[in-house]
Design a protein around this motif. Structure first.
Motif, PDB file in Angstrom:
ATOM      1  N   GLY A 143      31.223  20.005  35.926  1.00  0.00           N
ATOM      2  CA  GLY A 143      30.267  20.854  36.847  1.00  0.00           C
ATOM      3  C   GLY A 143      30.015  22.090  36.094  1.00  0.00           C
ATOM      4  N   THR A 144      29.081  22.732  36.769  1.00  0.00           N
ATOM      5  CA  THR A 144      28.569  24.017  36.222  1.00  0.00           C
ATOM      6  C   THR A 144      29.172  25.250  37.282  1.00  0.00           C
ATOM      7  OG1 THR A 144      26.631  22.990  35.196  1.00  0.00           O
ATOM      8  CG2 THR A 144      26.617  25.243  35.483  1.00  0.00           C
ATOM      9  N   ALA A 145      29.818  26.173  36.752  1.00  0.00           N
ATOM     10  CA  ALA A 145      30.285  27.431  37.308  1.00  0.00           C
ATOM     11  C   ALA A 145      29.327  28.614  36.952  1.00  0.00           C
ATOM     12  CB  ALA A 145      31.677  27.624  36.943  1.00  0.00           C
ATOM     13  N   ILE A 146      28.780  29.483  38.013  1.00  0.00           N
ATOM     14  CA  ILE A 146      28.479  30.557  37.842  1.00  0.00           C
ATOM     15  C   ILE A 146      29.448  31.722  38.044  1.00  0.00           C
ATOM     16  CG2 ILE A 146      26.562  32.482  38.416  1.00  0.00           C
ATOM     17  CD1 ILE A 146      25.490  29.512  37.594  1.00  0.00           C
ATOM     18  N   THR A 147      30.288  32.089  36.732  1.00  0.00           N
ATOM     19  CA  THR A 147      31.420  32.925  37.338  1.00  0.00           C
ATOM     20  C   THR A 147      30.977  34.282  36.994  1.00  0.00           C
ATOM     21  OG1 THR A 147      31.767  33.459  34.646  1.00  0.00           O
ATOM     22  CG2 THR A 147      32.413  31.117  35.567  1.00  0.00           C
ATOM     23  N   ARG A 148      32.040  34.914  37.849  1.00  0.00           N
ATOM     24  CA  ARG A 148      31.829  36.524  37.759  1.00  0.00           C
ATOM     25  C   ARG A 148      31.867  37.251  36.381  1.00  0.00           C
ATOM     26  NH1 ARG A 148      34.773  40.822  41.643  1.00  0.00           N
ATOM     27  NH2 ARG A 148      33.475  42.725  41.180  1.00  0.00           N
TER      28      ARG A 148
END
Length: 318
Positions: free
Chosen positions: A235-240
């Motif tokens: 998956g792809t995560a837009i992390t903080r």
């Protein structure tokens, strides 16, 4: 023995150069009335805004407020998808951005409101959409392009028993597996906005299911998203704190959760729901495995934790 890494709380991880945060007067220069904003390279508008107490706008005035930031306000509109009222008094209103009444892919955001005042906004909004192509090919042409790409022996809509079962399950005599292309606007990797046909093809033999985004002018395939998975998937995560990262998640019950089994005895990241009891913890979930869960509860840091745990395991054991 390699043990499961279970994360309930998250420690601070190095800030990504692709995400910048501004506070106080600096935030107010970017968005009037904001006490905090976060900017990434994903859109041309902050993906997280917290308003000062004295500048929280009523929910019903959001449209008039946001249009002051839009380059094409007459062509842009917003559609409410749903509302979720959480346990700490927030109304979380999920919105979809439209351009000339066409949905903008990934332009989904949340209004986090309390007592009908918007406390914060999180998610993706585009303020300067200029579409670079025209609609030339037909929906049927787009379907044929996708079928040629899949090259399957048979498809679900060609199997009468599958069609009948779908109608039974949905209680809708018009339900069908036959693709129904919808015109949408997508922001491409080349930093262009384009008209695309978006639809899903469900193959029967061999079994497969893919979502296509076909350029409505040239017929080029802009993106394909796999819809059928087994166990661990990428998956792809837009992390903080660490920007956009690839993570491993678990495909489960038509959704995805922050679990995986490939590393050791597994890595599982849970939501403590503002509490301290492990037994009350629940899964973080996402419908499309593109994790962009920025909200007032800061759920996006869960993907920081999940990604960092995977990288930590790789460092010590791989």
């Amino acid at each position: 023995m390699k043990k499961i890494l279970l994360i309930i709380a998250v420690s601070v991880i190095t800030f990504s150069l692709s995400a910048k945060e501004y506070f106080g007067a600096d935030a107010n220069k970017i968005v009037k009335g904001a006490s905090k904003v976060r900017i990434t390279d994903k859109t041309d508008f902050p993906n997280f805004i917290v308003f000062s107490d004295s500048y929280q706008i009523p929910v019903e005035k959001f449209n008039s407020w946001i249009k002051s930031y839009l380059k094409t306000p007459n062509k842009t509109s917003f559609k409410q998808i749903n509302v979720y009222n959480d346990k700490i008094g927030y109304s979380n209103i999920k919105m979809q951005q439209l351009y000339n009444n066409e949905p903008v892919v990934n332009a989904i955001f949340m209004l986090h409101a309390k007592n009908n005042k918007i406390i914060s906004i999180s998610g993706n909004i585009f303020t300067n959409i200029q579409v670079a192509n025209n609609v030339i090919i037909s929906p049927e042409t787009a379907i044929n392009i996708a079928k040629n790409k899949m090259n399957s022996i048979s498809y679900k809509w060609e199997i009468q028993s599958e069609e009948e079962q779908l109608k039974f399950e949905t209680k809708n005599s018009n339900s069908t597996y036959y693709p129904s292309p919808k015109l949408q606007i997508i922001y491409t990797k080349n930093s262009e906005f384009k008209h695309v046909y978006n639809f899903t093809i469900y193959a029967h033999k061999p079994i497969d299911k893919k979502e296509f985004f076909i350029d409505a002018s040239t017929g080029n395939i802009i993106d394909i998203r796999q819809k059928l998975y087994d166990a661990d998937v990428n998956g792809t995560a837009i992390t903080r704190y660490s920007g956009t990262q690839s993570i491993t998640t678990d495909s489960y019950a038509g959704s995805f959760r922050l679990r995986e089994v490939a590393r050791g005895n597994g890595i599982e990241t849970y939501n403590a729901n503002m509490g301290t009891s492990y037994s009350a913890a629940t899964d973080f979930t996402d419908t499309d495995n593109n994790w962009n869960n920025v909200n007032a509860q800061q759920d996006e840091v869960a993907t920081d934790a999940h990604w960092a745990s995977e990288k930590t395991y790789d460092f010590y054991f791989n």
